[in-house]
Scaffold this active site. Structure first.
Site, PDB file in Angstrom:
ATOM      1  N   PHE A 108       0.859  -1.190   0.000  1.00 51.42           N
ATOM      2  CA  PHE A 108       0.000   0.000   0.000  1.00 51.42           C
ATOM      3  C   PHE A 108       0.889   1.230   0.000  1.00 51.42           C
ATOM      4  CE2 PHE A 108      -2.316   3.513   1.913  1.00 51.42           C
ATOM      5  CZ  PHE A 108      -3.434   3.536   1.098  1.00 51.42           C
ATOM      6  N   ASP A 193       9.087   2.424   1.613  1.00 50.04           N
ATOM      7  CA  ASP A 193       7.939   3.159   2.126  1.00 50.04           C
ATOM      8  C   ASP A 193       7.897   2.900   3.631  1.00 50.04           C
ATOM      9  OD1 ASP A 193       5.487   4.015   3.012  1.00 50.04           O
ATOM     10  OD2 ASP A 193       4.402   3.397   1.214  1.00 50.04           O
ATOM     11  N   LYS A 230       2.551   9.591   8.541  1.00 53.19           N
ATOM     12  CA  LYS A 230       1.838   9.022   9.697  1.00 53.19           C
ATOM     13  C   LYS A 230       2.405   9.520  11.043  1.00 53.19           C
ATOM     14  CE  LYS A 230      -1.001   5.405   7.891  1.00 53.19           C
ATOM     15  NZ  LYS A 230      -0.728   4.955   6.519  1.00 53.19           N
TER      16      LYS A 230
END
Ligand SMILES: *Cc1c(COP(=O)(O)O)cnc(C)c1O
Length: 403
Positions: A108, A193, A230
């Protein structure tokens, strides 16, 4: 947390791996408050102190290497890495060269057009075809498949150290070391990522460091770039990319930018988050609470295998695999969603991923007491679910209300 009706929750989802200091941490709120009283925004025509300090902090965490670019979200951070790879592979400003990026099945990478093309999940792409060109998916943790997939247009390989939305699946040390060697041999960029698994959630700043602990040569492992967002700002929106020294001057001024990137308030927030993590030894706490949760959950798995099939994870990134048979088939829907709803009903917030995985992504300052409460509630829910008849359910429900 309390909802509008005053019901109390223990937040084990952490705003999907964002609230790394919990909610309303006084040091974080006052750092943001102090900064916005001074300066809330300038432009990217100028440096500002919190931005420089945060960049220096991140570079310091990377052993004094590399450079950092700040943006506003995870998808945007990853876009920066796609552009880094394309510019690295380009023939000239107007001619493509190598541009293809290999990403993993079940990965993702965010919801922009580039992000959904990079993401290895059909449900994320659905409704938005045609996809952006230049991404191809390879099975995760399969080094021969990565090797075989490299073509003459391939310029980079991009993975998550631990797949988050894909269900808490960690890259193996052999895969990490093998990809590094492969990328070096074939002149490809190795991109990480780190949006979900980064910022000390696994017990080290970046997940690859934790995953390679004790592996010969692992201490020298570095990707060419990684993305952040995040929990970087602990709840204040910020993203960024770190790029190693060899490639730090590919995306020069004029090739990439963003109005809000490096915003003083966002950088002051992220700087404070990293400071508190270091001052309060929260990396160690993430390891300790992570292994406490994991071993307690393992016990629950052996007591109630018909509800929770397995548990996996690293640090405070934990996945419970809910059994197919945990909920009656006639209920429809996904076991992960049903289990999260049970948790929710009983005052614990968690995050489903896919049909069967429930994620725990709590604050890094999670206390033993709160971790124990979470375990007690999960155990009570499992006991409740194994009582098959509706009448017995009622009794278990009563017991739960006493917790
Ligand atoms: C959440 C996430 C993203 C996207 O971040 P946004 O801030 O929602 O754009 C990208 N990659 C991973 C691994 C994520 O978990």
């Amino acid at each position: 947390m309390w909802d509008v009706s005053g019901k109390r929750y223990l937040d084990m989802g952490g705003g999907i791996a964002v609230n790394s200091l919990g909610h309303a941490h006084p040091s974080l709120t006052s750092a943001i408050h102090e900064q916005i009283q001074k300066l809330m925004h300038i432009s990217n025509l100028y440096y500002c102190q919190p931005q420089s300090d945060l960049a220096a902090k991140i570079v310091g965490l990377m052993g004094g290497h590399g450079k950092v670019f700040f943006c506003n979200s995870g998808a945007e951070a990853n876009e920066g890495m796609y552009k880094l790879a394309r510019k690295f592979g380009s023939k000239s400003d107007t001619e493509a060269g190598r541009y293809e990026i290999l990403t993993a099945v079940n990965s993702f990478h965010g919801r922009t057009l580039g992000g959904i093309a990079a993401t290895g999940q059909a449900k994320i792409k659905a409704g938005f075809f045609p996809m952006c060109d230049g991404f191809r998916h390879i099975p995760f943790n399969d080094l021969p498949a990565a090797k075989a997939a490299i073509g003459d247009k391939t310029v980079a390989v991009m993975i998550e150290g631990i797949q988050g939305e894909g269900g808490i699946l960690a890259a193996t040390p052999e895969y990490l070391m093998g990809l590094r060697e492969l990328c070096d041999q074939r002149n490809l960029l190795l991109l990480f990522d780190g949006v979900q698994c980064g910022h000390f959630r696994t017990g080290t700043f970046q997940s690859f460091t934790r995953l390679l602990e004790g592996v010969p040569g692992g201490e020298h492992f570095k990707p060419d770039a990684f993305s952040m967002a995040k929990s970087l700002g602990g709840g204040f929106p910020i993203g960024g990319i770190w790029i190693n020294d060899a490639h730090a001057d590919i995306l020069t001024a004029g090739y990439h930018g963003t109005t809000y990137g490096g915003n003083p308030a966002a950088c002051a927030a992220a700087l404070k988050v990293l400071e508190v993590i270091q001052q309060e030894n929260l990396a160690d706490n993430a390891r300790q609470m992570g292994s406490f949760l994991k071993s307690s959950l393992q016990d629950i798995v052996s007591l109630f295998p018909e509800v929770i099939k397995s548990v996996r994870g690293t640090g405070l990134m934990i996945g419970l695999e809910i059994s197919k048979s945990a909920f009656p088939a006639e209920l429809g829907g996904k076991p992960s969603g049903h289990f999260v709803q049970k948790l929710h009903d009983n005052g614990v917030l968690a995050v489903p991923s896919g049909d069967y995985i429930v994620r725990l992504l709590p604050a890094l300052n999670l206390s033993k007491e709160d971790a124990s409460t979470c375990i007690e509630i999960i155990e009570a829910i499992c006991a409740d679910l194994t009582e098959t008849s509706a009448d017995e359910n009622l009794a278990a429900q009563k017991a739960l209300e006493h917790l």
